[in-house]
Design a protein around this motif. Structure first.
Motif, mmCIF file in Angstrom:
data_model
loop_
_atom_site.group_PDB
_atom_site.id
_atom_site.type_symbol
_atom_site.label_atom_id
_atom_site.label_comp_id
_atom_site.label_asym_id
_atom_site.label_seq_id
_atom_site.Cartn_x
_atom_site.Cartn_y
_atom_site.Cartn_z
ATOM 1 N N GLN A 75 6.934 8.844 -11.740
ATOM 2 C CA GLN A 75 6.157 8.477 -10.532
ATOM 3 C C GLN A 75 7.051 7.579 -9.708
ATOM 4 O O GLN A 75 7.245 7.834 -8.265
ATOM 5 C CB GLN A 75 5.200 7.415 -10.913
ATOM 6 C CG GLN A 75 3.709 8.274 -11.663
ATOM 7 C CD GLN A 75 2.896 7.148 -12.206
ATOM 8 O OE1 GLN A 75 2.916 5.984 -11.935
ATOM 9 N NE2 GLN A 75 2.012 7.779 -13.124
ATOM 10 N N LEU A 93 8.157 8.301 -5.714
ATOM 11 C CA LEU A 93 8.072 7.183 -4.870
ATOM 12 C C LEU A 93 9.283 7.466 -3.863
ATOM 13 O O LEU A 93 9.114 7.161 -2.690
ATOM 14 C CB LEU A 93 7.523 5.975 -5.211
ATOM 15 C CG LEU A 93 7.625 4.736 -4.326
ATOM 16 C CD1 LEU A 93 6.455 5.234 -3.206
ATOM 17 C CD2 LEU A 93 7.317 3.534 -5.127
ATOM 18 N N PRO A 120 -2.373 -0.896 -5.749
ATOM 19 C CA PRO A 120 -3.855 -0.732 -5.507
ATOM 20 C C PRO A 120 -4.548 -2.226 -5.085
ATOM 21 O O PRO A 120 -3.851 -3.247 -5.619
ATOM 22 C CB PRO A 120 -4.620 -0.235 -6.698
ATOM 23 C CG PRO A 120 -3.685 -0.558 -7.852
ATOM 24 C CD PRO A 120 -2.183 -0.512 -7.198
ATOM 25 N N LYS A 125 0.905 -1.383 0.003
ATOM 26 C CA LYS A 125 0.060 -0.020 -0.171
ATOM 27 C C LYS A 125 0.888 1.160 0.056
ATOM 28 O O LYS A 125 0.652 2.327 -0.717
ATOM 29 C CB LYS A 125 -1.032 0.121 1.229
ATOM 30 C CG LYS A 125 -2.005 -0.938 1.117
ATOM 31 C CD LYS A 125 -2.825 -1.175 2.404
ATOM 32 C CE LYS A 125 -3.852 -1.893 2.440
ATOM 33 N NZ LYS A 125 -4.745 -2.166 3.637
ATOM 34 N N ASP A 166 9.832 10.150 -1.488
ATOM 35 C CA ASP A 166 8.879 10.080 -0.522
ATOM 36 C C ASP A 166 9.259 9.383 0.498
ATOM 37 O O ASP A 166 9.174 9.241 1.953
ATOM 38 C CB ASP A 166 7.566 9.798 -1.038
ATOM 39 C CG ASP A 166 6.551 10.728 -1.654
ATOM 40 O OD1 ASP A 166 7.106 11.792 -1.742
ATOM 41 O OD2 ASP A 166 5.643 10.448 -2.266
ATOM 42 N N GLY A 218 2.082 2.187 -3.399
ATOM 43 C CA GLY A 218 1.326 2.529 -4.271
ATOM 44 C C GLY A 218 0.524 1.576 -5.108
ATOM 45 O O GLY A 218 0.170 1.804 -6.167
ATOM 46 N N ARG A 240 7.572 -0.953 -8.286
ATOM 47 C CA ARG A 240 7.130 -0.626 -6.980
ATOM 48 C C ARG A 240 7.297 -1.895 -6.013
ATOM 49 O O ARG A 240 7.580 -1.894 -4.878
ATOM 50 C CB ARG A 240 5.695 -0.284 -7.151
ATOM 51 C CG ARG A 240 5.697 1.112 -7.462
ATOM 52 C CD ARG A 240 4.153 1.383 -7.986
ATOM 53 N NE ARG A 240 3.953 2.719 -8.767
ATOM 54 C CZ ARG A 240 3.717 3.625 -8.041
ATOM 55 N NH1 ARG A 240 3.792 4.084 -6.824
ATOM 56 N NH2 ARG A 240 3.631 4.874 -8.882
#
Length: 350
Positions: free
Chosen positions: A195, A199, A145, A140, A202, A143, A165
């Protein structure tokens, strides 16, 4: 600098490889520090020694590699002296790595959930349920889903961006202190690339990670890195803060890399810039500055003697004879000068 605490120190690292053509001098006397909570980008063309440097840190060099000299200090330990057993204690748990191609990093016949929880269960002995809960939380966080549903799926059921990811989730599963990203966006299209970069940024901020980001594209790290080290032919030729490298570069190779970057403002009247020639054969490293043969500003001394690291500021250093007090005054290429002026204007408008 965000934090003056050094978490990793690389000192005079020299790595060679035995090949049929002779001994390749891949990394030649590399020095840098990584501070806690910062992102250090190492940039340069293919073959400059970026990946070899980070693979040495991870202890995953090929069998034909030779650790000629140097130290890699992590928590007062020299990783150059580590055995495979020592490395197994810290690899993945304290220092983790993300590679370029997510598909080659994932086992195609193992479910995603098991791949994320595998290290947790092996190294920390956590229960299956606890590992699953952490894995879903990580999915999660990066990212993915419908994480609960996708936990039991295989890599082929994910897109390239989603696979990367997952690779990031695996790298972060054991809460490492250092994350090495080896060109993690090269295999992705531009939209997904942005993206993934966001990520990583972050994750670094939220987890106070120290990140080493490897790339051949300076544009990729513009909004990610705190500091940049520019590598060429196995050496760091310039390093400084991101602003210093982008707005006040000093080495002709850095000029060339920056001038070669695509620019939204370039029109058909502007001359497109390309770096002439090719990197040197590292079986026979050049006697002087390795970039001399491709450098139109090269002087006689560039072919005879390697330049020292000259201090530009407390955080900015460059290895070029152009910084010698007796060197002729040379200006960076006009195309780069124009671009830097535009960047400064944009920064001022913001």
């Amino acid at each position: 600098m965000k934090n003056q605490e050094k978490i990793l120190q690389v000192k005079d690292l020299y790595i060679t490889f035995n090949t049929f053509s002779g001994k390749v001098h891949a990394v030649r006397g590399v020095n840098f520090d990584l501070y806690k909570g910062e992102t250090l980008a190492i940039v340069g063309e293919s073959g400059s020694g970026k990946s070899v440097t980070t693979k040495t840190i991870m202890g995953i060099l090929a069998k034909n590699a030779n650790k000629e000299s140097g130290q890699i200090l992590y928590k007062d330990d020299d990783l150059m002296k580590y055995t495979e057993k020592n490395y197994n204690m810290i690899r993945g748990t304290e220092i983790s790595m993300i590679f370029q191609d997510p598909m080659s990093s994932l086992d195609p016949v193992m479910k995603i959930g098991k791949q994320i929880t595998e290290t947790l269960r092996l190294k920390y002995g956590v229960s299956k349920q606890e590992a699953k809960e952490k894995a879903i939380g990580l999915m999660k966080a990066v990212g993915i889903p419908e994480a609960e549903k996708r936990y039991n799926q295989y890599p082929f059921q994910f897109s390239g961006g989603m696979r990367q990811r997952i690779v990031i989730a695996i790298a972060l599963a054991c809460d490492p202190e250092i994350l090495i990203c080896d060109e993690p966006t090269t295999a992705l299209d531009v939209t997904i690339q942005a993206q993934i970069l966001e990520l990583i940024k972050d994750m670094q901020k939220n987890r106070d990670l120290s990140v080493i980001f490897i790339t051949h594209d300076l544009g990729v790290v513009a909004n990610v890195a705190d500091r940049i080290a520019v590598m060429y032919a196995g050496k760091i030729v310039e390093y400084g803060t991101t602003d210093e490298i982008f707005y006040n570069p000093k080495h002709p190779y850095t000029w060339s890399l920056l001038a070669s970057m695509p620019d939204m403002d370039t029109d058909d009247k502007d001359e497109l810039f390309a770096i002439a020639g090719a990197p040197p054969n590292m079986v026979h490293p050049p006697k002087g500055d390795a970039f001399a043969a491709r450098n139109k500003y090269a002087m006689r001394i560039d072919f005879e003697k390697q330049p020292p690291m000259y201090k530009v500021s407390d955080t900015h250093y460059a290895a070029t004879w152009l910084l010698h007090p007796d060197a002729p005054k040379v200006e960076m290429p006009k195309i780069l000068k124009k671009r830097i002026e535009r960047q400064k204007r944009r920064a001022g408008e913001k």
